[in-house]
Structures are given as structure tokens and as C-alpha cells.
Design an enzyme around this catalytic site. Structure first.
Site, PDB file in Angstrom:
ATOM      1  N   LYS A 134       8.453 -11.185  -6.666  1.00  0.00           N
ATOM      2  CA  LYS A 134       8.059 -12.521  -6.239  1.00  0.00           C
ATOM      3  C   LYS A 134       8.999 -12.983  -5.123  1.00  0.00           C
ATOM      4  CE  LYS A 134      11.161 -14.793  -7.100  1.00  0.00           C
ATOM      5  NZ  LYS A 134      12.615 -14.704  -6.770  1.00  0.00           N
ATOM      6  N   TYR A 219       9.341 -20.250  -9.571  1.00  0.00           N
ATOM      7  CA  TYR A 219       9.353 -20.240 -11.046  1.00  0.00           C
ATOM      8  C   TYR A 219       8.881 -21.587 -11.582  1.00  0.00           C
ATOM      9  CZ  TYR A 219      12.072 -15.903 -11.199  1.00  0.00           C
ATOM     10  OH  TYR A 219      12.488 -14.604 -11.068  1.00  0.00           O
TER      11      TYR A 219
HETATM   12  P1  NAD Z   1      19.071  -7.712  -2.199  1.00  0.00           P
HETATM   13  O1  NAD Z   1      19.462  -8.233  -0.852  1.00  0.00           O
HETATM   14  O2  NAD Z   1      20.148  -7.542  -3.206  1.00  0.00           O
HETATM   15  O3  NAD Z   1      18.317  -6.312  -2.046  1.00  0.00           O
HETATM   16  C1  NAD Z   1      17.404  -6.056  -1.008  1.00  0.00           C
HETATM   17  C2  NAD Z   1      17.352  -4.561  -0.787  1.00  0.00           C
HETATM   18  O4  NAD Z   1      16.483  -4.297   0.304  1.00  0.00           O
HETATM   19  C3  NAD Z   1      18.716  -3.961  -0.409  1.00  0.00           C
HETATM   20  O5  NAD Z   1      18.922  -2.763  -1.124  1.00  0.00           O
HETATM   21  C4  NAD Z   1      18.558  -3.647   1.064  1.00  0.00           C
HETATM   22  O6  NAD Z   1      19.334  -2.522   1.470  1.00  0.00           O
HETATM   23  C5  NAD Z   1      17.078  -3.312   1.140  1.00  0.00           C
HETATM   24  N1  NAD Z   1      16.557  -3.379   2.496  1.00  0.00           N
HETATM   25  C6  NAD Z   1      15.803  -2.409   3.047  1.00  0.00           C
HETATM   26  N2  NAD Z   1      15.490  -2.721   4.298  1.00  0.00           N
HETATM   27  C7  NAD Z   1      16.062  -3.910   4.551  1.00  0.00           C
HETATM   28  C8  NAD Z   1      16.126  -4.726   5.709  1.00  0.00           C
HETATM   29  N3  NAD Z   1      15.495  -4.388   6.834  1.00  0.00           N
HETATM   30  N4  NAD Z   1      16.809  -5.884   5.600  1.00  0.00           N
HETATM   31  C9  NAD Z   1      17.429  -6.244   4.476  1.00  0.00           C
HETATM   32  N5  NAD Z   1      17.419  -5.486   3.346  1.00  0.00           N
HETATM   33  C10 NAD Z   1      16.737  -4.335   3.406  1.00  0.00           C
HETATM   34  O7  NAD Z   1      17.935  -8.671  -2.751  1.00  0.00           O
HETATM   35  P2  NAD Z   1      17.461  -8.838  -4.262  1.00  0.00           P
HETATM   36  O8  NAD Z   1      18.165  -9.999  -4.855  1.00  0.00           O
HETATM   37  O9  NAD Z   1      17.515  -7.552  -4.955  1.00  0.00           O
HETATM   38  O10 NAD Z   1      15.944  -9.316  -4.018  1.00  0.00           O
HETATM   39  C11 NAD Z   1      14.913  -8.390  -3.695  1.00  0.00           C
HETATM   40  C12 NAD Z   1      13.566  -8.993  -4.107  1.00  0.00           C
HETATM   41  O11 NAD Z   1      13.569  -9.191  -5.516  1.00  0.00           O
HETATM   42  C13 NAD Z   1      13.286 -10.365  -3.489  1.00  0.00           C
HETATM   43  O12 NAD Z   1      11.932 -10.472  -3.157  1.00  0.00           O
HETATM   44  C14 NAD Z   1      13.633 -11.346  -4.609  1.00  0.00           C
HETATM   45  O13 NAD Z   1      12.882 -12.552  -4.536  1.00  0.00           O
HETATM   46  C15 NAD Z   1      13.283 -10.543  -5.830  1.00  0.00           C
HETATM   47  N6  NAD Z   1      14.072 -10.930  -7.024  1.00  0.00           N
HETATM   48  C16 NAD Z   1      13.410 -11.169  -8.185  1.00  0.00           C
HETATM   49  C17 NAD Z   1      14.100 -11.521  -9.318  1.00  0.00           C
HETATM   50  C18 NAD Z   1      13.372 -11.761 -10.610  1.00  0.00           C
HETATM   51  O14 NAD Z   1      13.984 -12.225 -11.571  1.00  0.00           O
HETATM   52  N7  NAD Z   1      12.098 -11.425 -10.698  1.00  0.00           N
HETATM   53  C19 NAD Z   1      15.487 -11.658  -9.256  1.00  0.00           C
HETATM   54  C20 NAD Z   1      16.138 -11.384  -8.075  1.00  0.00           C
HETATM   55  C21 NAD Z   1      15.408 -11.022  -6.936  1.00  0.00           C
END
Ligand code: NAD
Length: 365
Positions: A134, A219
Site C-alpha cells: 500500500k 490506514y
Molecule cells: P524502504 O525505503 O525501506 O525500501 C524500499 C526498497 O526499494 C529499498 O530496498 C530500495 O533499495 C529499493 N529500491 C529499488 N529501486 C529504488 C529506487 N529507484 N529508489 C528508491 N528505492 C529503490 O521502504 P519500505 O519502508 O520498505 O517501504 C516499501 C513499501 O512498503 C512502500 O510502498 C510502503 O508504503 C510499504 N510499507 C508497508 C507497510 C505495511 O505495514 N503494510 C509498512 C512499511 C512499508
């Protein structure tokens, strides 16, 4: 000493008897035990590393078989930790060759928001089922395109709404349906966290599609929908910015008010300036209050009848088992793209209402 109901349920859950207890809506589907859903995580950031991979390890009906990463160092670490086959390790350049890999059922897209659509569609083109995090897209138009494309490729599209698979949230949904306390009349939702990381993709509108509303306000919107069991018909909203140098091209704090067909009203707040995790529902004859209501857990709450006493489960493990049950049995997933689209329609309307200062009608199709 006599066990409490919670202890009893925990023991049952530990014994495996209750899995997937939380997924009440899934009980129609028998758990497939002859094989597990083979999952690839695409994007190995914080959520994939700290929540989804451990969730997959704890799930009964899934296994992590592969990854997509741009980092050879991460690839080596994950390969060792999760015993992954080389042929199931992809980077963003060779990702499309996943089409030729018969040992993968589903790709879970856990990338920055702006990348969800591209990787969902590339996964669908490869003929694999796909789950996206999401918010599913940058806006409703893109969400519609993703849904139509997955349909055209005959693959399932799910959205990672983990709360739909856990027992406290299932109880909120049940109360909307069974009306123990009558109809919900006023709902108050708040989800905020203090985010000041200027360099993160979440702070850049091009990557995130907005600020706290896209990240955590979603949420609150989803909760307002499952707390009422209805879809909203209009919204008013106000965006407030006190630190433009920190929250440059995203919203900092946003408030909104949704009207529902039954007359219920839901007030929402999301922000990157403070911490809040609350859901309260005032029914005709009682109330429910949860805090935290959206975190990974343990969730906590009370109703007019007393404390909410439900098993504390690993959200991501339950969610993954829910997806596995549906996909392995070729049934609809509990949280499909259409569920994500509804939230995107509302997010678009909230943004418009905040910009125009006018009440915006919400039409769900
Ligand atoms: P994050 O920044 O920790 O991870 C993003 C990942 O994408 C990294 O590993 C990064 O290397 C990779 N990536 C690949 N290409 C990229 C680029 N061009 N630019 C930036 N990053 C790139 O983020 P996150 O917190 O893991 O969030 C990822 C997704 O998960 C988001 O959509 C967020 O809304 C969602 N999320 C959901 C929940 C939940 O409880 N459902 C919780 C946290 C995050």
C-alpha cells in the site's frame, strides 16, 4: 489457575489448530497442505527485511523462494540466510526473465510507491500472480490500469492490507456487520509518525505521491470503511504546513471528514510531525476504542463491553497465509486490487478537497 480465553486461543494457535483463525472471511477455503505458495520479494528495504521475510518464515502455507534486488551484497546475504537458489535471484534488469521460471508463484512488490505500478505490470506480463504494498499506486487512474492489466493477463492482484487478516480488525468488521452496538455514527482515526528524514523517498512527491496521507493516512481511510462497512459519498479536507523546509513537496499534516450513506461521519488525521495510532468508533449504543490500532502489534482496544481479548498474531504471517489459501485454491484474494482502488479514489478526493477547500463527491466506480 484457570486459563483466560486469550491464553486458550494462544495455545491453540501455537498448536496450529487455529491457523488461520484471524482470517474469518477465508474459512470457506480449505487450507491447501500439499504444497506451499512460492513467493519472491521484490525490493529488500525495511518492510521486506524486518516484517515480510520473518512473516513468510512463520507462515504455514508460504515459502520465500526468491528475491529481486539491485544490490549484489544484499543478494549474497539473503541467499545465505534464506537458502535461496541462484536461479531465483533477480535484479531489476533481468527481472522479466522470471516468466521462464516455473518455480515461482507470486511476486510481492515492496518498492517505493511510484514503482508499484511498473513492477505489478511487469510481474503480470511474466504470468505470475502479484501482491503490491500500500498505497497500491500513485492515484486512482493508475490503480485502475493495474487492475485491468492483471485481469488481461489472468493473474491475481492483491494489496498488502495486513490488518484485514488479524483478529482485532476482524472484530471491528464484525461489529459493522452484526451491529452489537447499533450503527456506527462517528469514527475518529489518527495515524501519524515523526518523519524528518529529508533524503528518504517518502519525502519526495515524485516517489511517494504525497506525504503522511499516502503512507499512513491510508490506514485511517481503510479503517473508516471497514468500521462502517460502507463506502463514503463525500469529503472535506484541510492540509496544514508549518515547516515547508522539511515537508517540501508533500503534505505535512492533513485532516479530513468523510460522510457515509447511512449518515455516519469519519474524521481522519495523518501527519509526519508527531505519533498517533488511534481508532475510535461511537455507535448508536456503545463505543470501541483501539490504540494502537494499525501498528504491527500487539494491538489493544476496549469496547463498551470491556477489553478486546483476541489473539496477538504476526500480521504478515497471517496475511501471507490468507493470500496462499486464496491463490493455491484459485479463489479471490481477500484484499484485491479493487480494495486498494477504493482507498486511492478517496485519497484523490481528499487531496482535491484540501486544495479547493470544497466538499468533493466520491464515486466508487
Ligand atoms: P524502504 O525505503 O525501506 O525500501 C524500499 C526498497 O526499494 C529499498 O530496498 C530500495 O533499495 C529499493 N529500491 C529499488 N529501486 C529504488 C529506487 N529507484 N529508489 C528508491 N528505492 C529503490 O521502504 P519500505 O519502508 O520498505 O517501504 C516499501 C513499501 O512498503 C512502500 O510502498 C510502503 O508504503 C510499504 N510499507 C508497508 C507497510 C505495511 O505495514 N503494510 C509498512 C512499511 C512499508
Amino acid at each position: 489457575m484457570k486459563n483466560s480465553r486469550r491464553d486458550f486461543l494462544r495455545n491453540l494457535a501455537a498448536s496450529g489448530v487455529l491457523v488461520p483463525l484471524a482470517a474469518q472471511n477465508l474459512q470457506a477455503y480449505p487450507i491447501t497442505t500439499d504444497r506451499k505458495l512460492r513467493v519472491v520479494l521484490c525490493g529488500l528495504g525495511s518492510y521486506a527485511t524486518n516484517q515480510l521475510a520473518p512473516g513468510l518464515s512463520q507462515s504455514k502455507n508460504c515459502e520465500l523462494v526468491g528475491i529481486v534486488t539491485g544490490s549484489p551484497e544484499k543478494a549474497a546475504k539473503w541467499k545465505e540466510k534464506y537458502n535461496l537458489a541462484d536461479k531465483n535471484i533477480y535484479n531489476y534488469q533481468n527481472f522479466d526473465t522470471i516468466a521462464n521460471n516455473p518455480d515461482i508463484d507470486v511476486v510481492y512488490v515492496v518498492l517505493p510507491n511510484s514503482m508499484h505500478a511498473e513492477y505489478v505490470m511487469r510481474t503480470a506480463k511474466a504470468g505470475k500472480h502479484v501482491i503490491t504494498e500500500k498505497p497500491m499506486s500513485m492515484d486512482a487512474k493508475q490503480a485502475r490500469e493495474m487492475i485491468a492489466y492483471c485481469k488481461s493477463k489472468n493473474v491475481k492482484l492483491g494489496v498488502g492490507y495486513r490488518l484485514h487478516y488479524e483478529p482485532f480488525t476482524n472484530e471491528v468488521m464484525r461489529l459493522a456487520k452484526d451491529k452489537d452496538f447499533g450503527k456506527p455514527k462517528f469514527i475518529e482515526t489518527k495515524f501519524a509518525w515523526r518523519n524528518r528524514d529529508l533524503n528518504a523517498w517518502r519525502m519526495n512527491n515524485k516517489w511517494s505521491g504525497g506525504g503522511a496521507l499516502m503512507d499512513v493516512g491510508i490506514y485511517c481511510i481503510n479503517a473508516s470503511r471497514y468500521a462502517t462497512g460502507e463506502e463514503p459519498i463525500s469529503v472535506t479536507a484541510q492540509a496544514i504546513k508549518t515547516e515547508p523546509e522539511v515537508y517540501r513537496d508533500i503534505e505535512e499534516t492533513i485532516l479530513w471528514q468523510l460522510k457515509f450513506p447511512s449518515g455516519a461521519i469519519a474524521s481522519g488525521m495523518s501527519s509526519y510531525t508527531t505519533n498517533a495510532h488511534e481508532l475510535s468508533i461511537h455507535y448508536e449504543k456503545g463505543s470501541l476504542s483501539m490504540s494502537p490500532a494499525y501498528d504491527y502489534g500487539p494491538l489493544k482496544g476496549t469496547t463498551s463491553k470491556g477489553p478486546m481479548d483476541f489473539p496477538i498474531v504476526h500480521h504478515q504471517a497471517y496475511q501471507m497465509d490468507g493470500f496462499a489459501v486464496a491463490i493455491l485454491n484459485n479463489k479471490p484474494v481477500l484484499t484485491p486490487g479493487e480494495e486498494g482502488l477504493k482507498d486511492m479514489i478517496i485519497i484523490d478526493a481528499i487531496k482535491k478537497a484540501a486544495i479547493t477547500g470544497k466538499e468533493v463527491k466520491i464515486v466508487m466506480n
